[in-house]
Every structure is written in C-alpha cells, then in structure tokens.
Design a protein around this motif. Structure first.
Motif, PDB file in Angstrom:
ATOM      1  N   ALA A 108     -51.369  29.646  25.523  1.00  0.00           N
ATOM      2  CA  ALA A 108     -51.548  28.980  24.181  1.00  0.00           C
ATOM      3  C   ALA A 108     -51.698  27.559  24.734  1.00  0.00           C
ATOM      4  O   ALA A 108     -52.396  26.762  23.912  1.00  0.00           O
ATOM      5  N   LEU A 109     -50.972  26.834  25.828  1.00  0.00           N
ATOM      6  CA  LEU A 109     -51.410  25.690  26.287  1.00  0.00           C
ATOM      7  C   LEU A 109     -52.835  25.397  26.507  1.00  0.00           C
ATOM      8  O   LEU A 109     -53.664  24.359  26.268  1.00  0.00           O
ATOM      9  N   ALA A 110     -53.388  26.531  27.354  1.00  0.00           N
ATOM     10  CA  ALA A 110     -54.857  26.340  27.608  1.00  0.00           C
ATOM     11  C   ALA A 110     -55.756  26.209  26.622  1.00  0.00           C
ATOM     12  O   ALA A 110     -56.871  25.526  26.293  1.00  0.00           O
ATOM     13  N   GLU A 111     -55.540  26.930  25.586  1.00  0.00           N
ATOM     14  CA  GLU A 111     -56.364  27.068  24.474  1.00  0.00           C
ATOM     15  C   GLU A 111     -56.107  25.805  23.420  1.00  0.00           C
ATOM     16  O   GLU A 111     -57.114  25.126  22.972  1.00  0.00           O
ATOM     17  N   ALA A 112     -55.009  25.326  23.409  1.00  0.00           N
ATOM     18  CA  ALA A 112     -54.542  24.162  22.527  1.00  0.00           C
ATOM     19  C   ALA A 112     -55.303  22.812  23.136  1.00  0.00           C
ATOM     20  O   ALA A 112     -55.901  22.091  22.720  1.00  0.00           O
ATOM     21  N   THR A 113     -55.132  22.610  24.470  1.00  0.00           N
ATOM     22  CA  THR A 113     -55.688  21.713  25.315  1.00  0.00           C
ATOM     23  C   THR A 113     -57.417  21.665  25.112  1.00  0.00           C
ATOM     24  O   THR A 113     -57.791  20.691  25.033  1.00  0.00           O
ATOM     25  N   SER A 114     -57.931  22.763  25.410  1.00  0.00           N
ATOM     26  CA  SER A 114     -59.264  22.928  25.335  1.00  0.00           C
ATOM     27  C   SER A 114     -59.653  22.323  23.910  1.00  0.00           C
ATOM     28  O   SER A 114     -60.800  21.590  23.726  1.00  0.00           O
ATOM     29  N   ARG A 115     -58.995  22.815  22.933  1.00  0.00           N
ATOM     30  CA  ARG A 115     -59.506  22.309  21.458  1.00  0.00           C
ATOM     31  C   ARG A 115     -59.063  20.987  21.404  1.00  0.00           C
ATOM     32  O   ARG A 115     -59.869  20.177  20.482  1.00  0.00           O
ATOM     33  N   TRP A 135     -54.052  17.808  16.330  1.00  0.00           N
ATOM     34  CA  TRP A 135     -53.986  18.324  17.835  1.00  0.00           C
ATOM     35  C   TRP A 135     -52.910  17.626  18.979  1.00  0.00           C
ATOM     36  O   TRP A 135     -52.388  18.538  19.665  1.00  0.00           O
ATOM     37  N   LEU A 136     -52.962  16.540  18.775  1.00  0.00           N
ATOM     38  CA  LEU A 136     -51.806  15.876  19.580  1.00  0.00           C
ATOM     39  C   LEU A 136     -50.352  16.693  19.357  1.00  0.00           C
ATOM     40  O   LEU A 136     -49.631  16.775  20.289  1.00  0.00           O
ATOM     41  N   ASP A 137     -49.978  16.717  17.953  1.00  0.00           N
ATOM     42  CA  ASP A 137     -48.832  17.322  17.780  1.00  0.00           C
ATOM     43  C   ASP A 137     -48.638  18.768  18.375  1.00  0.00           C
ATOM     44  O   ASP A 137     -47.555  19.074  18.862  1.00  0.00           O
ATOM     45  N   LYS A 138     -49.765  19.490  18.311  1.00  0.00           N
ATOM     46  CA  LYS A 138     -49.972  20.900  18.786  1.00  0.00           C
ATOM     47  C   LYS A 138     -49.418  20.825  20.434  1.00  0.00           C
ATOM     48  O   LYS A 138     -48.781  21.392  20.786  1.00  0.00           O
ATOM     49  N   VAL A 139     -50.198  19.912  21.057  1.00  0.00           N
ATOM     50  CA  VAL A 139     -50.111  19.756  22.618  1.00  0.00           C
ATOM     51  C   VAL A 139     -48.731  19.347  22.733  1.00  0.00           C
ATOM     52  O   VAL A 139     -48.231  19.790  23.870  1.00  0.00           O
ATOM     53  N   LEU A 140     -48.412  18.282  22.041  1.00  0.00           N
ATOM     54  CA  LEU A 140     -46.841  17.954  22.538  1.00  0.00           C
ATOM     55  C   LEU A 140     -45.863  19.069  22.216  1.00  0.00           C
ATOM     56  O   LEU A 140     -45.206  19.036  23.150  1.00  0.00           O
ATOM     57  N   GLU A 141     -45.774  19.764  21.152  1.00  0.00           N
ATOM     58  CA  GLU A 141     -45.131  20.797  20.906  1.00  0.00           C
ATOM     59  C   GLU A 141     -45.087  21.881  21.991  1.00  0.00           C
ATOM     60  O   GLU A 141     -43.776  22.132  22.541  1.00  0.00           O
ATOM     61  N   LEU A 142     -46.148  22.236  22.591  1.00  0.00           N
ATOM     62  CA  LEU A 142     -46.275  23.360  23.638  1.00  0.00           C
ATOM     63  C   LEU A 142     -45.956  22.592  24.880  1.00  0.00           C
ATOM     64  O   LEU A 142     -45.305  23.155  25.869  1.00  0.00           O
ATOM     65  N   THR A 143     -46.042  21.302  24.973  1.00  0.00           N
ATOM     66  CA  THR A 143     -45.774  20.614  26.401  1.00  0.00           C
ATOM     67  C   THR A 143     -44.139  20.354  26.575  1.00  0.00           C
ATOM     68  O   THR A 143     -43.681  20.409  27.687  1.00  0.00           O
ATOM     69  N   ARG A 144     -43.654  20.426  25.408  1.00  0.00           N
ATOM     70  CA  ARG A 144     -42.189  19.993  25.409  1.00  0.00           C
ATOM     71  C   ARG A 144     -41.643  21.733  25.588  1.00  0.00           C
ATOM     72  O   ARG A 144     -40.598  21.585  26.395  1.00  0.00           O
TER      73      ARG A 144
END
Ligand code: ZN
Length: 515
Positions: A108-115, A135-144
C-alpha cells in the motif's frame, strides 16, 4: 576472537552473499545514472525489480533468522564489546524490522508513494498545494501505520521512522539541540543580512572548460586521500557516491562551464562520502584496521546518514572553503585551470566561497543558512506525523517559519512547501540527518583541532593524511559497532551539542562579511 563457532561462520557467509546481491543492484543503479543508453530503461527497471525481490527474499529468509537467534544465544559471541556481538545485535535488529511490517502495508505504501510522486510533480509545476494535499494525507496515514508497527506502541512515532536513517536517535533529543541552534543561526544570518558587506564573488563565474575542472577535481581528491585504484569519478545529472563493494567506491559529479567551484565542492562532498566507504573494514586489510574482513556484516557498513553526511560536509565546507586549504590549492588551481584565475589570492578565494544569504530553495542554500531550511522541515513533519498540524494549514505554517527564521516572504508554494520530493516518497525523519551531519562535522572539526594544533599548517602544505587518519581511527573503522551518538561521544569525548557548529559559523562568517 581467534576462531568463530560454526553458526557465526554460516551467518557471515549468508550475510556476505546478501551483500554481493546488494553490490550487483548498486552497480545496476550506478550504470543507469552514468552510462546506460536511454533504450535500456525498460529492461533495467525489470532487472532492478528482480534484484530487489531476491534481496528481500534472502534478507527475510527464516534460515537467516534462525542463524541470528542461535548466534544471539551463544554468550561466547555476545558478551563484551566486540565486532561479533555488535554484528549479531545489529543483524537481529535489521531482521526484526524487515519482518515486522505486514506485506499489505508495504505494498500500500509503495503504491501510494508512487502515485504521490506523480501528483507532487504536477502540483509543484503549477504551484498548487491543493492538488498534492490528498496524496500527502494518504502517505501520512500509511507512514503513521508503519511507525506504529515498528514502534510496538512505544515512544514517539517519529522515533520509529528516524531510526531507519539515524539509528537510536530520538525526536526529543534532536529538538533539544535544534531549538537553541535555530535561534542562534537565525540571529546570525539576519544580523549579517542587516549589517554585513558581502565579498566579491565574481571569480566563481569565470568560464572554465569542464575537462580542466575534472582534472583539478581529481587532483584534489587524490591529494586528500581518495584511492583511485579502489574508486572512480564519473559524470551524472544528480551527483552521488556509491560504495559498490570492497575495493570499489564510485563518485559522480557534473560540470558547468560558468560555475567551476560547484564541481570542485561537489567532488569534495562526494569524496568525503567516498573516503568513509574506503575506510570501512572491507576485503583485504588496508593498513588502517586490524579487524577481520567485515564484508556484508554491520561492522562493515556506514552507521548512519548523519555520520555519512558529516564526512562529506567536513571535506566540502570545513576543509574546502578554508584559508589553509586555498593556501595549498591555489597554485595547483592556477596550474590546472589557467590564467583565468591568475589574479586570485588564497584570501580572496576563501572569502568568495563563504556565504550566508537567506534564500527560498533548500538545495541552493549556502552553508550559513542551510540548517534553517532543515530545522523548519523537522518541526513541520514532526507535527504532521503527530497530528498536531493539519495538512490544510501546512503552507501557512511553512511561510510563517520562512518569515520568522530567514526573513523571507514565500511568493508561491512552488518555491515553498512543494519544493522537496521527500514527503511524497514517505521520507519522514530523513531531513534532520542533514543538520545532524553538519553538527557532527563541526564537533569533529573542533576536536581534531584541539588534539592537533598543527592541523591548519598541515592542510596549508597539502598534508591531509593526519586528518584522514583521525577519521579512519575514530569513525570509519568501526562501521556500525556503536550507535551514532556513542560514536560521537567516543570520538570527541562529549555528547553531540549545538555549540561547535554555532562557533564554527560565527568564526567563519563574520570576518568574511567585515563584521
Ligand atoms: Zn551527501
């Protein structure tokens, strides 16, 4: 330790094989950035993905985990401060980290960060933060989520992330150093802006052919101690240095005719990284260490990004932009570069390259102001991760900080919050390593001077060996045997602090600005 038990030998063999895979992958990457024709791009992407898969398989293999555990249970290996016990401790930590994250989260992180990277590129182009925000919100959520998995619910989430780049560092400890540092550097920079008189820098833009720049850069790197029989220098768009493996360290740089010192300091920066790589106890013994070959083992690896960066910044800035260096370098520069710099003196060169001028873009910032860019990012990303700052308020918070600490109005998000690629990659906890590098460098520099009062004279006569040996002994030969904080304390006798960097910048900048 003379003879190792069988499980340690088996573990070392596996680690060595995994490191050969890493070397092959590194070589593919280096080739891609230097000599690969454009037509090779698609096949190369597949090759790189295959190598990454093989590496992951090998490094998460149950057999590796079992060997680590049987070594960890063997007190003949783990008692005492030895390379063996450090290797087992660090391999266990790496293995646990690698196997801790659920596969779904990793994809999920790989896909979100690629997008997110694509979205960031577009958004930056248009200066449109709103287009990047979801996108930043999504990346932040997964990084958390990732940080939660890694931290086991203990401590601040940010600490779990920074550990990948600066092992064992804590956000609260970084904050304790950064807070006084930020105010003092900001005051220094604003004082210079108000009261200083900038030196003449016209010499930096005199045209010099790349082939001459290259010859001079290589001459300097060799004089400083970079071993070209165990390394190379090539051309690329985004300069880097890669420790490919034992006896093979590759630096890259770029040349622009109208700014010849860019390539010189670029080379000295990568050379600092390269000297560290060449000083690790890898392959055949090379005089600096009586440790056995640590290829593939943690004691044969660089300890952190911050310590790595301390080496590059030290050679680039503390050495390369100093008067003693130019006393030695200028006659050689005139020989290599020709009559175009004939009128220069060591003093005029040293002041032309020393600057502290507030600017908006981090990657173009000078030595005097660079750390302010970093400390602003550290505060903001830490607040974002903790949920104390909403992404909707991020641009305003960014602009406020630039006004307060650099005295600048940010005209658009393109020159502001959208300028760096890091957050779209999910790289949170990475920024502080740049300033940690400068802090370590300044503290090392102060200590070397205290211990060796002849250092400036040695540099002025082109004798860099004592300086390099100091780093070989105190830093390079240890690999990951100690944490960065322990290494700093062992090398300098003190924990990391802000004072040496503040003093270094004041001593250097005020005279150049006639203050
Ligand atoms: Zn660097």
């Amino acid at each position: 330790m003379s003879k190792h038990p069988e499980h340690y030998i088996a573990l070392s063999d596996l680690a060595r094989k995994a490191s050969h895979l890493r070397s092959v992958a590194a070589l593919l990457g280096w080739d891609q950035e230097t000599y690969m024709p454009a037509g090779g791009a698609n096949a190369r992407a597949e090759q790189v993905a295959l190598m990454a898969g093989l590496q992951h398989e090998m490094l998460t293999d149950k057999k590796l985990g079992d060997l680590i555990e049987s070594c960890a249970a063997d007190t003949s290996l783990t008692s005492g401060d030895t390379p063996e016990s450090a290797n087992i401790r660090e391999m266990r930590k790496d293995f646990n980290k690698r196997t801790k994250l659920p596969g779904e989260l990793v994809s999920a992180l790989a896909e979100a960060t690629s997008r997110a990277q694509h979205a960031w590129k577009d958004a930056r182009e248009k200066g449109d933060f709103g287009a990047f925000k979801p996108w930043l919100d999504k990346v932040l959520e997964l990084t958390r989520e990732k940080a939660q998995c890694l931290s086991d619910g203990k401590g601040e989430l940010y600490d779990a992330l920074i550990d990948d780049y600066e092992p064992d560092a804590k956000a609260s400890e970084i904050e304790a150093i950064f807070t006084p540092l930020k105010d003092q550097i900001s005051n220094l920079v604003l004082d210079i802006k108000e009261n200083g008189k900038a030196p003449n820098r016209e010499v930096l833009n005199r045209p010099i052919k790349p082939v001459k720049q290259e010859a001079f850069g290589k001459f300097v790197a060799e004089a400083c101690g970079f071993d070209f029989s165990r390394g190379r220098l090539d051309i690329t768009t985004h300069p880097f240095c890669e420790g490919v493996g034992p006896g093979d360290t590759r630096m890259t740089t770029r040349y622009r005719e109208a700014s010849w010192t860019d390539s010189l300091f670029g080379i000295m920066h990568e050379m600092g990284h390269g000297l560290y790589e060449q000083g690790l106890p890898l392959g055949a013994p090379h005089g600096q260490s009586d440790l056995p070959d640590q290829t593939g083992l943690p004691c044969g690896e660089a300890v952190s990004l911050g310590i790595h960066e301390s080496q590059s910044r030290l050679w680039e800035n503390a050495v390369g932009c100093s008067l003693p260096f130019w006393k030695w370098a200028l006659p050689h520069a005139k020989e290599h570069l020709g009559s175009v710099i004939e009128d220069q003196t060591p003093e005029s060169m040293a002041s032309a390259i020393t600057t502290a001028e507030p600017s908006l873009i981090r990657v173009e910032a000078d030595e005097g102001t660079y750390n302010l860019h970093i400390m602003i990012r550290f505060e903001l990303e830490r607040a974002l991760l903790a949920g104390d700052l909403d992404t909707a308020d991020l641009p305003a918070a960014w602009n406020d900080a630039y006004k307060t600490y650099l005295g600048l109005d940010v005209p658009s998000d393109k020159e502001g919050v959208l300028q760096d690629v890091h957050w779209s990659f999910g790289l949170i906890g990475y920024f502080p390593t740049y300033t940690l590098g400068n802090l370590y460098a300044a503290q090392f520099w102060a200590t070397v001077h205290e211990e060796n009062p002849s250092l400036d004279d040695q540099i002025a006569s082109g004798d860099f060996a004592p300086l390099l040996m100091w780093f070989r002994e105190r830093i390079h030969q240890h690999g990951r045997r100690y944490t960065p904080a322990q290494l700093c304390e062992k090398a300098t006798g003190k924990p990391l602090s802000a004072e040496p960097l503040v003093k270094y910048l004041k001593d250097k900048l005020y005279p150049v600005y006639g203050m």
